[in-house]
Design a protein around this motif. Structure first.
Motif, mmCIF file in Angstrom:
data_model
loop_
_atom_site.group_PDB
_atom_site.id
_atom_site.type_symbol
_atom_site.label_atom_id
_atom_site.label_comp_id
_atom_site.label_asym_id
_atom_site.label_seq_id
_atom_site.Cartn_x
_atom_site.Cartn_y
_atom_site.Cartn_z
ATOM 1 N N GLN A 59 0.843 -1.181 0.000
ATOM 2 C CA GLN A 59 0.000 0.000 0.000
ATOM 3 C C GLN A 59 0.885 1.240 0.000
ATOM 4 O O GLN A 59 2.113 1.163 0.095
ATOM 5 C CB GLN A 59 -0.938 0.010 1.212
ATOM 6 C CG GLN A 59 -1.982 -1.096 1.208
ATOM 7 C CD GLN A 59 -2.986 -0.949 2.330
ATOM 8 O OE1 GLN A 59 -3.229 0.150 2.819
ATOM 9 N NE2 GLN A 59 -3.572 -2.069 2.745
ATOM 10 N N THR A 60 0.245 2.406 -0.100
ATOM 11 C CA THR A 60 0.944 3.682 -0.040
ATOM 12 C C THR A 60 0.643 4.355 1.290
ATOM 13 O O THR A 60 -0.525 4.512 1.661
ATOM 14 C CB THR A 60 0.517 4.599 -1.196
ATOM 15 O OG1 THR A 60 0.870 3.980 -2.438
ATOM 16 C CG2 THR A 60 1.213 5.944 -1.107
ATOM 17 N N THR A 61 1.686 4.720 1.991
ATOM 18 C CA THR A 61 1.547 5.404 3.278
ATOM 19 C C THR A 61 1.946 6.861 3.093
ATOM 20 O O THR A 61 3.022 7.152 2.545
ATOM 21 C CB THR A 61 2.432 4.746 4.339
ATOM 22 O OG1 THR A 61 2.111 3.355 4.421
ATOM 23 C CG2 THR A 61 2.225 5.392 5.698
ATOM 24 N N MET A 62 1.083 7.794 3.533
ATOM 25 C CA MET A 62 1.358 9.216 3.375
ATOM 26 C C MET A 62 1.215 9.945 4.710
ATOM 27 O O MET A 62 0.247 9.735 5.437
ATOM 28 C CB MET A 62 0.409 9.852 2.358
ATOM 29 C CG MET A 62 0.714 9.511 0.919
ATOM 30 S SD MET A 62 -0.138 10.583 -0.266
ATOM 31 C CE MET A 62 -1.831 10.082 -0.005
ATOM 32 N N LEU A 63 2.195 10.800 4.999
ATOM 33 C CA LEU A 63 2.100 11.745 6.106
ATOM 34 C C LEU A 63 2.168 13.143 5.518
ATOM 35 O O LEU A 63 2.791 13.363 4.468
ATOM 36 C CB LEU A 63 3.243 11.543 7.097
ATOM 37 C CG LEU A 63 3.378 10.165 7.753
ATOM 38 C CD1 LEU A 63 4.510 10.182 8.767
ATOM 39 C CD2 LEU A 63 2.089 9.742 8.409
ATOM 40 N N SER A 64 1.545 14.118 6.183
ATOM 41 C CA SER A 64 1.544 15.465 5.629
ATOM 42 C C SER A 64 1.587 16.514 6.736
ATOM 43 O O SER A 64 1.185 16.246 7.878
ATOM 44 C CB SER A 64 0.309 15.689 4.746
ATOM 45 O OG SER A 64 -0.869 15.680 5.521
ATOM 46 N N VAL A 65 2.098 17.675 6.365
ATOM 47 C CA VAL A 65 2.105 18.836 7.258
ATOM 48 C C VAL A 65 1.714 20.069 6.455
ATOM 49 O O VAL A 65 1.951 20.151 5.237
ATOM 50 C CB VAL A 65 3.477 19.066 7.922
ATOM 51 C CG1 VAL A 65 3.857 17.905 8.806
ATOM 52 C CG2 VAL A 65 4.553 19.302 6.873
#
Length: 846
Positions: free
Chosen positions: A467-473
């Motif tokens: 899967q694709t794991t995304m974190l953001s700010v």
């Protein structure tokens, strides 16, 4: 009788690029001379190499006189000869020698200390599969161009930690980011013209620099033939390579040349360049017995003449199978003297199998977005490094790595002073579920705001397999990026050659330009038809194609075709040979129409085939096929193309065996203008599904140069187009703008004579620092002639006056309005006469 030193090893059998490592040092007690590791080239590699910019000589450089010999290994920018570790020759030659030399030349620093030398293994260890496999020098240059390269002192040594180590520590990565490749170029050296370019490059980089550059190449060294320069000739007794082995397995560096060295190939007692010594009926470079290049090897100073050897010029021209260098091709680079990242990501990752991961960056101008609008990819941390812990070792602490990524190009996707959402993305491909890990932390660091760091509140986030794991700010960036300052294009007169120079400002020049063409996509449902038409006969049922002649001219992007190739892998191709198109990345880099591309194969005994039906109004190609080595898989789809440029994909999900390993889309092949189908790679396809692509409206006969010159000629009256231009600056930050372009309602034959009837030009070009701009007026006109720099800033007005009809010659001495002498670079002149505007590019070389 000349004594040949022939290195022949009966136990070695290298038949292709890339093979087992071998030690070619005949002294068992000496340092190893390792060869045998250049990875096999893919179709994508060949396509990339074909598109690489070419070096060429200007008329001014063609006529100048060069010294008879030159050795850039004597320059302070050349690091001392060293012995490579393992099969790292590609990075030893391309980074250890060439990049080290070029960046120190730009910075005017000596290369004799670890603080100004660059390691082989930083780049190699992203490229060698974690097992010491081979790589090419341009592989490493791509990494350095994208994210920099640490010095030997920062890395800890030339090859610290062996072939599997990945460097850890954000400060180490950040210290590497200023050290960049600026550009790469290729050169065909099969003719004397190519040799002259090499020599001019070595003399002054073709730029009147105070020193020239180095050149990289590859060749076979297992069965090469080495001799000594004959007594009584220049450089007598020194080593000379007179033939390479056909099996290419080693990369090296040319550092100089000598026009006087001699070797008697046909043993007739004389040295000539004008006799047909190989008896092929022509006299050319392959017959030369005078002149050679200096090769620097990465086998220590015990090899050759303290690590170097001569090589006869003729080996540039010989075919590889006849003892020449690889592909009669060499490559060069220029480095950036200064670079500072504006924006970076800092991330700490824990994982047990690093080759299952690909790291990306993204941004959205919408602060509430849950996914990026713009993605930025890297040639490192890209499913690389083999099945190892993140740092390459086998200790618990080696599972954790702290890295830094330069994400400055993401500034293209934000608005100055407004909040944006930045994404750190980890793609995982691990079908056997052997790896496990997490993103420990992630932050954005803004060097436009004195290194302000925004830390993502989410920490210790699991990386889910497959899967694709995304974190953001969220972050506000204050930055005035590059912008297109051209607001409109002058009207074109049908039948008249047209040129207009687009202008940009801000950012970091020089700028590069592209024209973005987009095919709108519509999804429809319509009954899937039965097979009809004539069955085509491809030249191979696996990885083959059939040629199809069309009954109409088919427009595709800016070209028109009346013949196409129909691939067994589910694509329409526009070249003259089969190409591997099996993924979205393949689609982006290939000129192609792919309704359903994968590793397909026809099984005619099971009813598989490709059929054509059509006339002057349409052409339909219908595939009924299977996956390679899986005849039980059913794949049936079709594509229809029309004279209007419309393209329809049609497939029936009810009959296609579900799979996620396929792709769909259309592309110009430049990794820029393409459309990936909405359904591409979907394991579920609706019944009777159609994707319809509408051809973008574009003025036939026009094109845009990389320097931003929009030019061409058309016969269309009253044309009106909305052109989408993209400009990219030196930091890979881009801006896009829609600009209207129109053609007049009267053709050149019908129109009154234009005030400016002759295209202007300047001569000489390039110049130093004086040039003349010529043009001719059909009638008396108000004229304004001005010069602009690459930023679009006006540097001087040369004419602003009423001028008579006839020919005019305007002098420019390379100064600005205040009389200051301008630096070398690209400048533009713009002439306005009545309702006509023309622009041209000039190159000042000092």
């Amino acid at each position: 009788m000349k004594k040949l030193l022939i290195l022949l090893y009966l136990i070695i059998s290298i038949i292709s690029l890339g093979s087992e490592l071998v030690n070619l040092n005949p002294d068992p007690d000496g340092d190893p001379w390792i060869a045998g590791e250049l990875r096999p080239l893919t179709d994508e590699d060949w396509e990339k190499l074909d598109k690489m910019p070419r070096l060429y000589l200007t008329e001014q450089l063609r006529t100048r006189e060069l010294p008879g010999s030159l050795d850039n290994s004597q320059q302070p920018y050349f690091r001392p000869i060293f012995n490579q570790s393992g099969g790292s020759c590609g990075q030893a030659s391309g980074v250890g020698y060439n990049f080290t030399y070029e960046i120190n030349f730009e910075r005017q620093l000596p290369a004799n200390i670890p603080e100004t030398q660059y390691p082989t293994h930083y780049t190699w260890n992203f490229l060698n599969g974690g097992e010491g496999y081979g790589s090419w020098y341009w592989d490493g240059w791509d990494i350095i161009k994208s994210n920099g390269c640490p010095t030997v002192s920062i890395y800890g040594g030339l090859a610290e930690g062996g072939h599997s180590r990945w460097m850890s520590g954000y400060t180490n990565y950040y210290s590497a980011m200023p050290n960049r490749v600026l550009e790469m170029s290729a050169l065909d050296v099969s003719e004397p013209e190519g040799l002259e370019v090499i020599k001019n490059w070595m003399y002054d980089h073709l730029m009147e620099d105070e020193a020239g550059g180095l050149v990289n190449f590859a060749a076979g060294v297992s069965g090469w033939i080495i001799s000594n320069l004959p007594a009584g000739t220049p450089e007598e007794g020194k080593n000379i390579i007179i033939s390479w082995d056909p099996s290419v397995n080693h990369a090296m560096t040319f550092v100089g040349y000598n026009d006087s060295i001699k070797y008697d190939y046909n043993m007739d007692g004389q040295y000539t360049n004008d006799i047909d010594i190989n008896n092929d009926g022509v006299v050319n470079m392959k017959d030369w017995e005078i002149g050679g290049l200096i090769v620097a090897n990465s086998w220590g100073d015990a090899w050759g003449n303290e690590g170097k050897s001569y090589m006869m010029y003729r080996l540039l021209a010989e075919l590889t199978e006849d003892g020449g260098i690889w592909s009669n091709t060499v490559h060069v680079i220029r480095a950036r003297d200064y670079y500072a990242p504006h924006l970076t990501f800092k991330a700490t990752i824990n994982h047990t199998s690093r080759d299952k991961l690909k790291l990306l960056a993204g941004v959205s101008s919408d602060p509430d977005a849950t996914e990026p609008e713009i993605f930025h990819e890297f040639p490192l941390f890209n499913f690389q490094g083999g099945d190892h812990y993140m740092q390459g070792g086998d200790l618990e602490e080696d599972k954790i790595i702290e890295i830094g990524l330069d994400v400055t190009p993401l500034l293209s996707g934000i608005e100055d002073g407004l909040p944006a959402q930045f994404f750190f993305i980890v793609e995982n491909h691990d079908p056997d579920n052997v790896g496990a890990g997490e993103i420990i932390s992630f932050s954005v660091i803004d060097y436009l705001a004195a290194g302000e760091e925004v830390i993502c509140p989410q920490q210790n986030v699991s990386i889910i397999n497959n899967q694709t794991t995304m974190l953001s700010v969220e972050k506000i960036i204050n930055y005035a990026g590059v912008e297109i300052v051209t607001d409109d294009l002058p009207e074109a007169i049908p039948g008249v050659e047209y040129e207009y120079q687009l202008l940009a400002a801000n950012g970091t020049p020089p700028y590069s330009w592209r024209l973005k063409l987009e095919y709108p996509e519509i999804e429809l449902i319509e009954d899937f038809p039965d097979i009809a038409g004539v069955q085509l006969e491809p030249n191979n049922n696996d990885d083959g194609y059939a040629v199809a002649a069309l009954d109409f001219d088919f427009p595709f992007y800016t070209e028109v075709f009346d013949e196409i190739l129909i691939s067994t892998d589910g694509s329409i191709l526009f070249g003259d040979t089969f190409q591997y198109v099996r993924s979205e990345e393949n689609i982006k880099s290939t000129q192609v129409i792919s309704p359903y591309c994968a590793d397909l194969m026809l099984y005619p005994e099971l009813g598989d085939g490709i059929w054509y039906s059509g006339n002057e109004n349409y052409a339909t190609f219908h595939w009924k096929t299977s996956l390679f080595d899986q005849p039980e898989v059913n794949v049936e789809f079709l594509v229809t193309i029309y004279p209007s440029g419309e393209i329809d994909f049609q497939m029936d999900g009810a009959t296609i065996t579900p799979s996620a390993n396929w792709a769909s889309g259309i592309s110009r092949g430049d990794n820029f203008s393409y459309t990936i189908s909405n359904i591409s790679g979907s394991p579920v396809i609706p019944e009777n599904y159609i994707t319809e692509f509408t051809c973008p409206d574009y003025p036939d006969g026009f094109s845009l140069s990389e320097e931003g010159l929009f030019h061409g000629i058309t016969d269309e009256l009253n044309g009106n187009w909305e052109m989408k231009f993209r400009v990219t600056d030196l930091n890979n930050i881009f801006a896009e703008k829609l600009v209207d372009f129109t053609t007049a309602g009267t053709s050149a034959d019908q129109a009154s004579i234009l005030p400016l009837i002759k295209q202007p030009q300047n001569f000489p070009n390039p110049f130093n620092p004086e040039t003349f701009i010529y043009y001719e007026l059909a009638e008396e006109s108000d004229i304004r002639l001005a010069v602009y720099n690459l930023k679009g800033q006006k540097v001087k007005v040369l004419v602003e006056d009423l001028q008579s009809a006839g020919k005019h010659e305007i002098y420019w001495d390379g100064t600005d309005t205040n009389g200051n002498q301008l630096s070398s670079g690209v400048y533009f002149y713009k002439i306005t006469a009545g309702n006509s505007t023309f622009a041209g590019k000039m190159l000042m070389l000092k």
